[in-house]
Design a protein around this motif. Structure first.
Motif, PDB file in Angstrom:
ATOM      1  N   LEU B 234       0.824  -1.203   0.000  1.00 27.24           N
ATOM      2  CA  LEU B 234       0.000   0.000   0.000  1.00 27.24           C
ATOM      3  C   LEU B 234       0.861   1.257   0.000  1.00 27.24           C
ATOM      4  N   TYR B 288       6.995 -16.511  -0.189  1.00 29.92           N
ATOM      5  CA  TYR B 288       5.669 -15.887  -0.220  1.00 29.92           C
ATOM      6  C   TYR B 288       5.704 -14.606  -1.049  1.00 29.92           C
ATOM      7  N   PHE B 291       5.920 -15.382  -4.777  1.00 30.63           N
ATOM      8  CA  PHE B 291       4.683 -15.898  -5.355  1.00 30.63           C
ATOM      9  C   PHE B 291       3.613 -14.817  -5.466  1.00 30.63           C
ATOM     10  N   VAL B 292       3.470 -14.008  -4.420  1.00 29.72           N
ATOM     11  CA  VAL B 292       2.448 -12.967  -4.494  1.00 29.72           C
ATOM     12  C   VAL B 292       2.809 -11.950  -5.572  1.00 29.72           C
ATOM     13  N   LEU B 294       4.248 -12.642  -8.284  1.00 35.03           N
ATOM     14  CA  LEU B 294       3.904 -13.292  -9.549  1.00 35.03           C
ATOM     15  C   LEU B 294       2.452 -13.031  -9.936  1.00 35.03           C
ATOM     16  N   ALA B 295       1.571 -12.877  -8.898  1.00 31.69           N
ATOM     17  CA  ALA B 295       0.149 -12.712  -9.189  1.00 31.69           C
ATOM     18  C   ALA B 295      -0.229 -11.268  -9.509  1.00 31.69           C
ATOM     19  N   GLN B 296       0.689 -10.353  -9.382  1.00 32.70           N
ATOM     20  CA  GLN B 296       0.322  -8.935  -9.529  1.00 32.70           C
ATOM     21  C   GLN B 296       0.233  -8.505 -10.980  1.00 32.70           C
ATOM     22  N   ARG B 301       3.212  -2.566  -7.541  1.00 33.21           N
ATOM     23  CA  ARG B 301       2.922  -3.562  -6.515  1.00 33.21           C
ATOM     24  C   ARG B 301       3.810  -4.770  -6.710  1.00 33.21           C
ATOM     25  N   TYR B 305       6.376  -6.247  -3.866  1.00 32.52           N
ATOM     26  CA  TYR B 305       6.414  -7.595  -3.291  1.00 32.52           C
ATOM     27  C   TYR B 305       7.767  -8.260  -3.494  1.00 32.52           C
ATOM     28  N   GLY B 429      10.384 -15.958 -13.308  1.00 34.51           N
ATOM     29  CA  GLY B 429       9.107 -16.046 -13.996  1.00 34.51           C
ATOM     30  C   GLY B 429       8.342 -14.737 -13.960  1.00 34.51           C
ATOM     31  N   LEU B 432      10.060 -11.960 -16.146  1.00 37.70           N
ATOM     32  CA  LEU B 432       9.951 -12.195 -17.588  1.00 37.70           C
ATOM     33  C   LEU B 432       8.538 -11.932 -18.062  1.00 37.70           C
ATOM     34  N   ARG B 433       7.574 -12.336 -17.241  1.00 39.76           N
ATOM     35  CA  ARG B 433       6.191 -12.073 -17.596  1.00 39.76           C
ATOM     36  C   ARG B 433       5.974 -10.576 -17.767  1.00 39.76           C
ATOM     37  N   ILE B 435       8.279  -8.270 -18.402  1.00 37.42           N
ATOM     38  CA  ILE B 435       9.029  -7.744 -19.552  1.00 37.42           C
ATOM     39  C   ILE B 435       8.294  -8.042 -20.846  1.00 37.42           C
TER      40      ILE B 435
END
Lengths: 606, 491
Positions: B234, B288, B291-292, B294-296, B301, B305, B429, B432-433, B435
């Motif tokens: 935040l 953690y 992984f979090v 990765l979901a952003q 944000r 993370y 991962g 790269l996602r 980029i």
């Protein structure tokens, strides 16, 4: 040592200059790799004469960086520089009409420098660093045409597959350094016991990723989206070679159980990738599958106990496969595609290119006296002599047959059909020169096997019977591939082969999607935790509100009740002072009676 | 002898006072004052670096002391050792860069720059303080400065973000005060001198463990470690770009610096006993965070993370050092932890600058809105690619040497914890996602006019990118200084 350092410094300086000057990119790249070639040749000459070099550079505390030049590393340095140089020559022609030469040649030159660092690294940190940097450059080079759809994804796939497998290398290195107390590679190979088994298997994981072994071979197919010189240099001869090189260099460490696993994995890959190659409908992807397959042979050789056979095949394969790719690149420029359907008859059109292609192909299939015959023979002999011959030799034999089959198939598909008149291909001169040099090597490297073995101090097995077996397989497989269509050859396996033998959805289904699912679940958890934090905030506001209420109603109320009570008491007291005579008399009488009673009781009691 | 440490420490504050004294100063003048004073502080820190920390440095160098309340043992004491000196340099570099980047702020520039200069003094103060009360004061002052920066110059949800950040970290800091009081009462004679606490740890047994737990609470909130980390995304996303750079680049280091300086050095036995728990939390937090991230889909944000991930590695390194019985392994893990702090400051700093530059141009941070930007803004794009690969741990760039050391140490002390290396695959991962989605592919119509980095912006990312490469290729320049302190740490 300076000459050996030139192998790295030449291409590195070229890359930096290209980025700074932004001009003369092809010339600088050629110069850089030429200097490297000169350095490698002179170094090998000296090493062959008995010299050994090493250098130490500052690295981490207690973990300095080392470079070591000895027979194996000098030979590897030479083969890397030879392939780099001639592919660079070819690339000058290939990129004749390309816009962004600066980015291309800088990337290729950086790659050459990093690969050279990898082969002469003497300590694990430097090797790991070079290993990862070549992966990064592979990402950049595969992604060269980044605006085309699917290219970014292909580059990502290549990087992620190998980076994940590289975790094995990381942990193996930690085990080795922790066990040996030093990061110098040669001194960590004496480790034994459980640690050696663990380290060996982890090294195999990393090598399987880099050399595109089953089940990690998918990335190499996608990597063909890059420019063909990149496929020729990185994805046939050098980057994918890193896995095999790793196993060759660490073979003294690997205990017999691990060697068996290595051999089986290599053999299975040779088989599976060979089948995929037979089914492929695109020339470059066929060559990519073939590359996986050939590296499978090298792992098979290491597993059978003959790293020298693997080394010989490594070098021969580099020449053969890169020539095949270079030829494919010319065909690609001629027809604008690499699909077999679009390439019908291109062989007739470009006969010189086809001649070089065919020479390399026949060499790969194992036709004597070309290079591939000697290297395949060495591998086959090693598998027959290994303690697990019953398992490894059949894998090798079938693999060799499949090699001949798909080479024959490729040649047939390129030759049959009508050649179009075709426009002259830009840069054909340069491309032809590069191809010719490497094809010539593919033809003649057989002569170098003996001296090579002598230099590396090991014997290459030779057995006439086995050699004959190899020739028979080659001569059987080639016409089989030429004449019989893939569908009939593969039979029931055709569907699976065309899909690349992916099971369980492949990397995407087994790793990527579960990872994303975990990521989303944890993201939801995180939002939940934050909501709890905000709720704590709200709860404390509620506590504040309750405190305010308690303060106003509770404590204040108590005070006010006290005040009311006191006033009530006052009111009660006031009723005693009523001013009415009969009430006053009554009070006086009662009061007097009480006083008399107390006095009487008091007097009597005393 | 010039008191260079105090000079470097208070120069930014002086700059802030100058700004306060000149109410009529123009926007450009205010930014100029800020950059000049931050630049001077940077020069001061370079002089400090040159003076060095002495050989075989157990203990502190360049110490400057002025008595304050002798009866209580509180004094103005500052000095550096191998752990704090690189962090001081990191602070001054990041502040100069942030102030140059902020030169575009036109709204109430005077207050903005003054707040940043105040924060700079407080930040340097945290790292050079040798008195526990002084440390605590500086620690808290940074919160005040950052609250105002986020609240007045931040993005849409800045009010909530600044308040959440302030209250959360302030509450989190209170246990540290208790611990300091405990250390004070335990010391004989009673003093607030941190050097005394380190030389002879005042507490033992249950008291030490309670003090350690209190310190861990504070530093875990600051670092941040799961599960007290949720203030970070935040605060980072709503802060203005330069604010995020300072928050991630400098302020997160207070937590990990405190872990070393207070928890590790002042309650070593308790930390050794608690090390398995801390390692577990560190490993979990690192994985953690990855992984979090990765979901952003929001780029800022996502970078926020990854900070949780990288700081998790530092926590693992410090805990491993606490548990290590072999002095060389301890030094290895601590070297890695400190180098990781410096690397993270530099790399995450440049990532936030780039994302901020992108947001300024596009007014969105959603990855899905972009595509093919490498063609439109190559400097920004290649800068991001370089910084992203550094952040995922590519060798020859910052983070690799540090992570290598931490993981190597971890294997030798807590072999099962080496599973934390999975974090680098997940980070690969996610970057790269990002980029591929933002920079590769075809450029959509609406972004064809996007401007590349301006000269001012390039001036801010260039030194940080250069440092990224330098930390990767010649980490020994920093590690030599760090190692002098870490080799002498612990029993």
């Amino acid at each position: 040592m300076t000459l050996a350092a030139l192998t790295i410094l030449g291409p590195l300086a070229a890359a930096v200059l290209i980025l700074v000057l932004r001009r003369l990119a092809p010339a600088l790249a050629l110069l850089g790799t030429g200097v490297a070639l000169f350095g490698a040749l002179s170094t090998l000459a000296r090493v062959a004469g008995g010299a050994r070099y090493s250098a130490t550079l500052p690295g981490l505390p207690d973990l300095p960086l080392r470079i070591v030049v000895e027979p194996l590393t000098a030979v590897l340095a030479l083969f890397v520089s030879v392939v780099s140089f001639f592919v660079m020559v070819y690339a000058v022609g290939y990129t004749a009409e390309e816009g962004d030469k600066v980015r291309f040649f800088a990337g290729m030159a950086f790659f050459a420098a990093a690969m050279q660092t990898l082969v002469i690294a003497g300590d694990w940190v430097l090797l790991l660093a070079a290993w990862e940097v070549i992966g990064f450059l592979s990402f950049l080079l595969i992604g060269f045409y980044y605006e085309r759809p699917g290219v970014g994804e292909a580059a990502t796939r290549a990087f992620l597959y190998t980076r994940t497998a590289d975790l094995g290398l990381y942990v193996a290195i930690f085990i080795l350094i922790a066990g040996a107390g030093t990061s110098e590679i040669s001194r960590t190979l004496d480790l034994g016991g459980q640690a050696a088994v663990a380290a060996g298997l982890l090294l195999l994981l990393a090598a399987a990723g880099k050399s595109a072994q089953t089940p990690l071979q998918g990335w190499l197919q996608s990597a063909m989206a890059g420019p063909t010189p990149v496929s020729a240099l990185l994805h046939s001869a050098t980057l994918v070679a890193a896995g095999a090189i790793l196993l060759i260099r660490t073979s003294p460490l690997l205990p017999p159980t691990v060697l068996l696993v290595v051999g089986i994995l290599g053999g299975v890959t040779a088989l599976v990738s060979g089948l995929i190659a037979v089914a492929e409908g695109d020339l470059k992807r066929l060559l990519a599958a073939s590359t996986s397959s050939q590296y499978g042979f090298m792992l098979l050789a290491v597993g059978a106990g003959s790293p020298i056979a693997a080394t010989v095949h490594l070098i021969a394969h580099a020449a053969m496969k890169s020539s095949l790719f270079l030829g494919a690149g010319v065909f690609q420029h001629a027809r604008g595609s690499t699909a077999f359907d679009d390439l019908r008859g291109v062989g007739r059109e470009r006969r010189w290119t086809f001649a070089g292609f065919a020479l390399a192909g026949l060499a790969l299939a194992g036709v004597p006296p070309l290079a591939g015959f000697w290297s395949k023979d060495a591998i086959l002999a090693a598998t027959f002599e290994s303690p697990h011959a019953w398992l490894l030799a059949p894998l090798a034999l079938v693999g060799m047959l499949l090699t001949a089959v798909y080479v024959g198939r490729a040649l047939g598909l390129l030759w049959r059909g009508e050649g179009e008149a075709g426009e002259p291909v830009a840069g054909a001169g340069w491309m032809g020169a590069g191809l010719a040099a490497l094809a010539a090597l593919a033809g003649t490297l057989g002569l170098a096997v003996g001296p090579l073995a002598g230099l590396l101090g090991e014997d290459v097995q030779e057995n006439l019977l086995i050699a004959g077996l190899g020739i028979v397989l080659a001569l059987a497989g080639l016409p089989l591939g030429w004449f019989v269509p893939a569908g009939r050859l593969l039979g029931p396996l055709r569907g699976a082969a065309e899909r690349g033998f992916r099971f369980g959805g492949g990397f995407d289904g087994l790793v990527a999607r579960p990872a994303m699912a975990a990521a989303r679940a944890l993201d939801a958890l995180d939002r939940g935790i934050h909501a709890v934090v905000i709720d704590v905030g709200r709860a404390s506001l509620a506590v504040a509100e309750a405190t305010r209420v308690a303060d106003e109603r509770g404590i204040d109320g108590l005070i006010r009740a006290l005040v009311r009570g006191t006033r009530a008491l006052g009111g009660l007291a006031r009723t005693l002072q009523s001013g009415l005579v009969h009430k006053e008399l009554l009070l006086a009488a009662v009061g007097g009676a009480l006083v008399l009673a107390f006095l009487t009781i008091g007097a009597v009691g005393l | 002898m010039i008191s260079i440490v105090s000079l470097t420490l208070f120069l930014p504050l002086l700059g802030a006072l100058v700004l306060v004294a000149l109410p009529g100063i123009s926007t450009r003048g205010a930014h100029a004052v800020g950059i000049v004073f931050a630049g001077l502080a940077f020069v001061g820190s370079v002089v400090m670096w040159a003076r060095g920390v002495g050989e075989g440095g157990a203990g502190f160098s360049q110490v400057e002391e002025v008595a304050w309340i002798p009866s209580v043992g509180a004094a103005y004491r500052v000095g550096v050792d191998g752990v704090s000196l690189p962090l001081v340099l990191l602070t001054t570099v990041l502040f100069v860069v942030s102030l140059i980047f902020s030169a575009e702020i036109s709204e109430r520039a005077r207050s903005y720059v003054a707040l940043f200069l105040l924060m700079e003094t407080a930040s340097i103060g945290v790292f050079v303080a040798l008195d526990a009360i002084l440390f605590y004061v500086f620690f808290e002052v940074t919160l005040v400065g950052m609250y105002f920066v986020i609240a007045d110059w931040g993005y849409e949800e800045r009010r909530r973000a600044s308040l959440t950040f302030f209250l959360y970290t302030l509450l989190g800091s209170l246990p540290l005060l208790l611990a300091i009081l405990g250390l004070y009462l335990g010391s004989d004679p009673n003093t607030f001198d941190m050097r005394e606490y380190i030389a002879s740890p005042p507490l033992s047994g249950l008291a030490a463990m309670l003090a350690l737990i209190a310190m861990l609470v504070t530093f875990f909130v600051k670092t941040p470690v799961f599960p007290v980390h949720t203030w970070l995304p935040l605060a980072h996303t709503e802060a203005p770009t330069a604010g995020s750079v300072i928050l991630a680049g400098v302020m997160l280091k207070f937590g990990t610096y405190g872990l070393i300086r207070f928890a590790l050095q002042m309650t070593p036995d308790a930390f050794r006993a608690a090390a398995p728990v801390v390692v577990t939390l560190g490993v979990f937090s690192a994985l953690y965070g990855a992984f979090v991230a990765l979901a952003q889909t929001d780029l800022k944000r996502l970078v926020a993370y990854t900070s949780v991930n990288h700081m998790g590695y530092v926590v693992v390194g410090v805990a491993v050092a606490a548990a290590a019985t072999d002095a060389s392994v301890r030094a290895l893990a601590l070297d890695g932890a400190v180098l990781q702090m410096v690397s993270h400051g530099v790399v995450t700093g440049v990532l936030f600058l780039l994302v901020g530059a992108l947001q300024d141009r596009a007014h969105t941070r959603e990855m899905g809105a972009f595509g093919g930007l490498l063609r439109a803004a190559p400097v920004l794009g290649w800068g991001f690619i370089l910084a992203a690969f550094a952040s995922l741990g590519l060798p020859a760039l910052a983070h690799f040497p540090a992570e290598f050391q931490i993981f190597l140490g971890t294997l030798q002390v807590y072999p099962f914890a080496v599973v934390v290396v999975l974090g680098i695959a997940v980070t690969a991962g996610l970057y790269l996602r990002a980029i591929v989605r933002v920079f590769l592919g075809t450029l959509p119509e609406k972004w064809t006019g996007m401007k590349d980095m301006s000269a001012r912006e390039a001036l801010t990312i260039a030194p940080l990118l250069a440092l990224t490469v330098a930390l990767g290729v010649v980490p020994f320049v920093v590690l030599d200084v760090v190692h002098r302190a870490t080799q002498a740490m612990g029993p």
